[in-house]
Design a protein around this motif. Structure first.
Motif, short mmCIF file in Angstrom:
data_model
loop_
_atom_site.label_atom_id
_atom_site.label_comp_id
_atom_site.label_asym_id
_atom_site.label_seq_id
_atom_site.Cartn_x
_atom_site.Cartn_y
_atom_site.Cartn_z
N TRP A 174 -1.11 -8.62 -3.05
CA TRP A 174 -0.65 -7.15 -2.96
C TRP A 174 1.01 -7.56 -3.41
O TRP A 174 1.68 -8.22 -3.50
N VAL B 194 -0.02 10.39 2.24
CA VAL B 194 -0.64 9.22 2.18
C VAL B 194 -1.72 9.51 1.11
O VAL B 194 -2.47 10.32 1.17
N ARG B 195 -1.43 8.55 0.02
CA ARG B 195 -2.14 8.71 -1.31
C ARG B 195 -3.02 7.40 -1.64
O ARG B 195 -2.39 6.24 -1.27
N ASN B 196 -4.25 7.43 -2.05
CA ASN B 196 -4.65 6.29 -2.36
C ASN B 196 -5.64 6.21 -3.56
O ASN B 196 -6.35 7.66 -3.68
N TYR C 38 -1.80 2.32 -2.81
CA TYR C 38 -1.72 3.22 -1.82
C TYR C 38 -0.20 3.68 -1.95
O TYR C 38 0.94 2.90 -2.35
N GLU D 265 -6.12 11.90 -1.00
CA GLU D 265 -4.99 12.35 -0.62
C GLU D 265 -4.87 13.18 0.62
O GLU D 265 -5.75 13.95 0.87
N ASN E 185 -10.39 8.16 -4.86
CA ASN E 185 -9.22 8.87 -4.80
C ASN E 185 -8.97 9.85 -3.76
O ASN E 185 -9.93 10.55 -3.53
N SER F 159 -8.69 3.82 -5.64
CA SER F 159 -9.39 2.33 -5.64
C SER F 159 -10.46 2.55 -6.63
O SER F 159 -11.46 3.35 -6.88
N THR G 265 -6.61 -1.27 -5.88
CA THR G 265 -6.25 -0.14 -5.01
C THR G 265 -4.78 0.07 -5.16
O THR G 265 -3.93 -0.77 -5.03
N ARG H 88 1.79 0.66 -2.79
CA ARG H 88 1.41 -0.60 -2.47
C ARG H 88 0.35 -0.87 -3.42
O ARG H 88 -0.68 0.10 -3.65
#
Length: 147
Positions: free
Chosen positions: A135, A16-18, A78, A4, A2, A20, A76, A85
């Motif tokens: 996706w 931008v955050r992700n 995003y 950010e 995780n 997975s 994942t 996404r």
């Protein structure tokens, strides 16, 4: 994983955050993926619908059609700007999805029809053999103006 990151711009702060996670290719893994994605979206202060439905369909497809014994699939998320996404990577690159309409009496086959209806964009990317990534992108509503 995780992560950010934030970068300062003029008046807008670009984030931008992700998120997975590896999940087992089982119905239980697909359900866990939906629950984890929903909780992550809540943590980020983002709406969970329709993203939870899209995650559920893509994860269920990975567990059903992308399953290879002993190999997990990756979910994942995003967030870049105002786009969420969702990516699901499985190890059945030889089985590409299609969003064809199933027969009216078919008991399955509507998952990607739902993804197509709910997402603003979706597609599939061949990944290094033997993988593929399906996706979907959702445009997030603009943040309300501060008073």
């Amino acid at each position: 994983m995780n992560q950010e990151t934030a970068s300062s711009g003029s008046q807008l702060e670009a984030r931008v955050r992700n998120f997975s996670v590896l999940l087992s290719p089982t119905p239980r893994g697909a359900r866990l993926g939906r629950l984890l994605a929903t909780e992550q979206l809540r943590t980020w202060g983002l709406p969970t619908d329709p993203a939870a439905h899209v995650v559920a369909e893509l994860a269920a497809n990975a567990a059903t059609h992308g399953r290879v014994q002993g190999r997990d699939f990756r979910l994942t998320l995003y967030v870049v700007g105002r786009t969420l996404r969702i990516e699901v990577t499985d190890t059945r690159g030889d089985r590409l999805p299609c969003a064809g309409r199933p027969a009216d009496d078919a008991e399955s086959g509507r998952g990607l029809v739902l993804v197509d209806a709910l997402a603003d964009r979706w597609g599939v990317i061949p990944a290094p053999c033997p993988r593929k990534t399906v996706w979907a992108e959702l445009d997030l509503a603009p943040a309300p103006e501060a008073l």
